[in-house]
Design a protein around this motif. Sequence first.
Motif, mmCIF file in Angstrom:
data_model
loop_
_atom_site.group_PDB
_atom_site.id
_atom_site.type_symbol
_atom_site.label_atom_id
_atom_site.label_comp_id
_atom_site.label_asym_id
_atom_site.label_seq_id
_atom_site.Cartn_x
_atom_site.Cartn_y
_atom_site.Cartn_z
ATOM 1 N N LEU A 133 -7.888 1.146 -0.751
ATOM 2 C CA LEU A 133 -7.429 2.529 -0.617
ATOM 3 C C LEU A 133 -8.418 3.552 -1.141
ATOM 4 O O LEU A 133 -8.132 4.748 -1.101
ATOM 5 N N GLY A 134 -9.577 3.111 -1.607
ATOM 6 C CA GLY A 134 -10.560 4.075 -2.065
ATOM 7 C C GLY A 134 -10.012 4.923 -3.196
ATOM 8 O O GLY A 134 -9.413 4.430 -4.146
ATOM 9 N N GLU A 135 -10.189 6.207 -3.081
ATOM 10 C CA GLU A 135 -9.718 7.143 -4.106
ATOM 11 C C GLU A 135 -8.287 7.561 -3.792
ATOM 12 O O GLU A 135 -8.049 8.424 -2.949
ATOM 13 N N ALA A 136 -7.337 6.953 -4.487
ATOM 14 C CA ALA A 136 -5.933 7.318 -4.247
ATOM 15 C C ALA A 136 -5.698 8.786 -4.569
ATOM 16 O O ALA A 136 -4.870 9.447 -3.936
ATOM 17 N N ASP A 137 -6.448 9.327 -5.547
ATOM 18 C CA ASP A 137 -6.291 10.737 -5.895
ATOM 19 C C ASP A 137 -6.544 11.623 -4.690
ATOM 20 O O ASP A 137 -5.887 12.647 -4.505
ATOM 21 N N ARG A 138 -7.508 11.242 -3.876
ATOM 22 C CA ARG A 138 -7.790 12.036 -2.674
ATOM 23 C C ARG A 138 -6.658 11.924 -1.667
ATOM 24 O O ARG A 138 -6.255 12.911 -1.049
ATOM 25 N N LEU A 139 -6.119 10.740 -1.511
ATOM 26 C CA LEU A 139 -5.092 10.519 -0.498
ATOM 27 C C LEU A 139 -3.805 11.252 -0.831
ATOM 28 O O LEU A 139 -3.095 11.712 0.063
ATOM 29 N N VAL A 140 -3.479 11.336 -2.121
ATOM 30 C CA VAL A 140 -2.185 11.926 -2.504
ATOM 31 C C VAL A 140 -2.366 13.189 -3.334
ATOM 32 O O VAL A 140 -1.466 13.579 -4.076
ATOM 33 N N ALA A 141 -3.531 13.832 -3.201
ATOM 34 C CA ALA A 141 -3.758 15.061 -3.971
ATOM 35 C C ALA A 141 -2.668 16.079 -3.678
ATOM 36 O O ALA A 141 -2.191 16.772 -4.574
ATOM 37 N N ASP A 142 -2.285 16.165 -2.408
ATOM 38 C CA ASP A 142 -1.136 16.996 -2.024
ATOM 39 C C ASP A 142 0.059 16.049 -1.915
ATOM 40 O O ASP A 142 0.331 15.491 -0.854
ATOM 41 N N ALA A 143 0.761 15.864 -3.025
ATOM 42 C CA ALA A 143 1.815 14.843 -3.071
ATOM 43 C C ALA A 143 2.920 15.135 -2.063
ATOM 44 O O ALA A 143 3.366 14.241 -1.334
ATOM 45 N N ILE A 144 3.375 16.389 -2.018
ATOM 46 C CA ILE A 144 4.431 16.739 -1.066
ATOM 47 C C ILE A 144 3.935 16.524 0.364
ATOM 48 O O ILE A 144 4.657 15.977 1.216
ATOM 49 N N GLY A 145 2.690 16.952 0.634
ATOM 50 C CA GLY A 145 2.126 16.758 1.971
ATOM 51 C C GLY A 145 2.056 15.292 2.353
ATOM 52 O O GLY A 145 2.299 14.925 3.508
ATOM 53 N N TRP A 146 1.701 14.433 1.371
ATOM 54 C CA TRP A 146 1.642 12.985 1.670
ATOM 55 C C TRP A 146 3.025 12.473 2.045
ATOM 56 O O TRP A 146 3.192 11.771 3.044
ATOM 57 N N PHE A 147 4.036 12.803 1.245
ATOM 58 C CA PHE A 147 5.392 12.342 1.555
ATOM 59 C C PHE A 147 5.885 12.934 2.878
ATOM 60 O O PHE A 147 6.532 12.249 3.672
ATOM 61 N N ASP A 148 5.561 14.209 3.129
ATOM 62 C CA ASP A 148 5.985 14.824 4.391
ATOM 63 C C ASP A 148 5.419 14.057 5.583
ATOM 64 O O ASP A 148 6.106 13.844 6.586
ATOM 65 N N ALA A 199 0.840 -1.209 0.000
ATOM 66 C CA ALA A 199 0.000 0.000 0.000
ATOM 67 C C ALA A 199 0.871 1.253 0.000
ATOM 68 O O ALA A 199 0.601 2.213 -0.733
ATOM 69 N N TRP A 200 1.923 1.258 0.830
ATOM 70 C CA TRP A 200 2.846 2.395 0.828
ATOM 71 C C TRP A 200 3.445 2.587 -0.580
ATOM 72 O O TRP A 200 3.541 3.701 -1.075
ATOM 73 N N LEU A 201 3.848 1.467 -1.182
ATOM 74 C CA LEU A 201 4.486 1.535 -2.497
ATOM 75 C C LEU A 201 3.516 2.081 -3.542
ATOM 76 O O LEU A 201 3.861 2.951 -4.341
ATOM 77 N N TYR A 202 2.285 1.581 -3.503
ATOM 78 C CA TYR A 202 1.292 2.042 -4.485
ATOM 79 C C TYR A 202 1.035 3.541 -4.339
ATOM 80 O O TYR A 202 1.055 4.291 -5.328
ATOM 81 N N LEU A 203 0.816 3.995 -3.115
ATOM 82 C CA LEU A 203 0.527 5.408 -2.904
ATOM 83 C C LEU A 203 1.752 6.274 -3.173
ATOM 84 O O LEU A 203 1.634 7.400 -3.679
ATOM 85 N N ALA A 204 2.941 5.761 -2.826
ATOM 86 C CA ALA A 204 4.163 6.526 -3.110
ATOM 87 C C ALA A 204 4.316 6.725 -4.613
ATOM 88 O O ALA A 204 4.722 7.810 -5.077
#
Length: 938
Positions: free
Chosen positions: A644-659, A613-618
């Motif tokens: 994971l539902g809508e991955a677009d929602r989870l990683v919409a803020d890509a930098i924020g997700w990685f942070d 899951a981490w790999l997919y979202l990363a």
Amino acid sequence: MAAGEQGWSFDVLGPLRVTRDGEPVELGAPQARAVLAVLVLHAGRVISAERLIDEVWGASPPPSARVQLQGLISQLRRSLRTDAREAFIATGAGGYELRAPVGTRDVDRFEEHVAAARDLISAGDVVEGAARLRTALATWRGRPLDGIEVPAARQAAEHLSELRLGALEDVVAAELELGEHGSLVGELAALVEENPLRERFRGQRMIALARSGRVPEALDAYREWHSLLVDELGVEPSAEVRAIHAGVLRAEPGLRPEAVNSVIDPAKPRQLPPDRSGFIGRRQLLGELTDEFVRPRDTPPVVVVTGAAGSGKTALSVRLAHSVGDSYPDGHLFAQLRGTSADPVSPKAVLARFLRALRVPIDMIPADLDECAALFRDMLSGRRVLLVLDDAADEAQVRLLIPAEAMCAVVITSRQRLSGLEWGRSVKIGALTDTESTALLAEVVGGERVAADPEAARTLADYCGGLPLALRIVGAQLVDRPHWTLLDMVDRMAAERGRLDWLAAGDIAVRASFALSYERLGATHQTLFRRLGLLPVPTFASWVAAALVDTDEATGERLLADLVATNLVEPVGRASGGPRYRLHDLLRVFAAETVEREPEAERTTVVERAVGAWLYLAEQAAARLPGSVLQPAPGHATRWARGLGEADRLVADAIGWFDAELPGLDSVIAVAAGQGLAEHAWELAVVCGVYFDHQAVYPQWRQCYLRALPAARGAAADRGVASLLRGLGQIDIYEDRFADAVAALEESKEISERIGDRHGVARAILGLGTIHRVQGRMAEVLGCGDEAIPVLDELGDLHGGVQARIGRSGVYLSEGRIDEARDVLDDAMQMCAKLGDQHRTANVHLAYGEMRLRENNATGAMKHFRTALRMLESLGDQRCTAQVRLRIGRAHVALGHDAEATSVLADASAQFATLGNGTREAECALLLGQIAARTRTV
């Protein structure tokens, strides 16, 4: 709807009736009334034509049924119009809908009155509650929908009649509590006759008769009921009715005419446990709660103290109770409810204990729970009594123990949040601060031992996670070992495995306390909690929970919410994609111990799913970042995206997700490597490299790659080893460690050549070319370009192709070959147009600016530099913006703008210092020195 709608009423609690301003509305033929009955019952919902036809004509409707239905609807729409000529019945493709405004159905008014009445009675206002129930029952006119025999009407009539009987039972119970038994005897006789199998009416009639002094009739009523059940149905009366019968025989309180209070002399019990000496922390909270308990109020103050096992809930509550005890002179009642045990104390047992403490004779304590609670409230009337209810299991265990008397007060402790409790304030307590933890340790072991090694004391406090229970146990261990130093205990607790073994003393143990909370969980919640012990990350999102138990994200969120409610998991705010959670350090140790009971193969599968899951979202997040020469090609590790539902929602803020994930990434990679998931480990590290490169977080980048590298080597994952080495080489370039960079890139190139990865070879050569350029070996730079560019172009790697051409332009510029530099940069800019990548475009503008400086066109250079800066600032790229500021500084120097040059170079120098780029920081210092020297000369 228009204003005239307020005079309408749609009534089903009797024959169907529609009135307007009190006058009946003509509804037409029986079939129209049947259609309207179905619509009224389902008001606010669309009912299909097919269902209405089934209801009105049954299984064999006439061929013209749909036409007839349309005619009936039209007739009803004409009859049911507001002053604004709007029809209450809406039609559409989906069917028909009655849009009855709120409050216009008599069934809604009935249910609203009943709900309000029950709330009033629960809150202790029995008089008003009984009145509201009588108001509710007055809305009934007879059998619901009498005369309409369609299936929906018959089913509704049965349901509504059951609601009416329930309300009748409740109003009788309330009026019995108010002492109106005499007036209820006749009504109950009629109710029993009308509803001979309604057992609650039977029991209520026995109570009314007994309280009215008609004991023989009450006993006869029981014999009649017993005979009916046993002789005709073969079952016994319920335990409740048998208890009433026994109470009548024994003349128990509430089942005889005498007033209970006239024979009882209340005591002033003092049941609080002793206050603990050396109470540490919570001072502000204690002050707030003390103020709340001593000031006058209209309702009894009720405080629910929640927190994890061992957090000091009981100690705080007992300290609070002793602090405010003088304000409650009529008694202090304490009950250990054992809510976390396998056998919680029942509310009836607690009430009986409290009543005995108030000197109610045992033979006068009612057997019925509700009567027992009523007697308890009666006993506290007009008195100032404080209750402490420790370790509550849930709301039901304490609800009947809360007095109605405003002069009383209640303190409840629970590991649950008890959010369903209707009264009071919930207070959650967490860990003690480092200072408080050290002070508590000193209180137990003595200030001299703590002062002798304050650093060891702080470490022990950290190992205990600020939990008072753990700190007191560690202190007790040291008291039992006076020859030990605090450092001796630190050494024994240093390893997480086995740490809980040291947190036990006598009959108390942190592990056992945690286990009580864990064992009360359902099976799925237990699975999630223990599997959280597989991932030693500081915080995590709900999708991690979904992956751990192989469910969807919404279910994972609900499971976490339940664990938060039991104080086994803590919410820690929000980050990109939603809420974040954490496990207390000791709870994580407990979870890690507990999950070892699962088979190793199962644990590996769980970790594979979570890291997948981490790999997919990363990957999804990295795809939203500017392109990088380190952009990885997917490997063979399994991704997990099902929950994971809508991955677009989870990683919409890509930098924020990685942070948000950054603090735990190296741990996740290490866990994957430790479980033999080398492919997952190196792929996750390499995917995150795009973020690391973009944000210039070099230490974490290196740490993650070094976590994955041994696993990749051990699994002979050559492609992963080569990718990781390329990334490590890039970090070394950024940090001016060129010898290390060359070694890493040469090995990466050699491995890529061996496995036939031409792309990997070209990328490694590209990195080596960068080193040659920085070190001034321009011929080698061109050679690297000659070797790498054809491969990159052939494979369609536009990012790499642009980067290689930028490097080549630098060589041409250093040799004064301006036209060739321009040509190669024009090619690069055309490639950027295909890419649509601002980052690459900015880098080409940076190179164009360098070319203008070589042409002594500082003004033209400044335009390119400023364009590049705007692009890179919008992307948040700190490393590249520092490079641009250095070039802008040079352009200002060339133009003689010393003040502007000084300002921008100072900013660039600070950025390079933060990034650890000593070479560029030195360039800034050199230029600043030149400006200063020129200024002094002038």
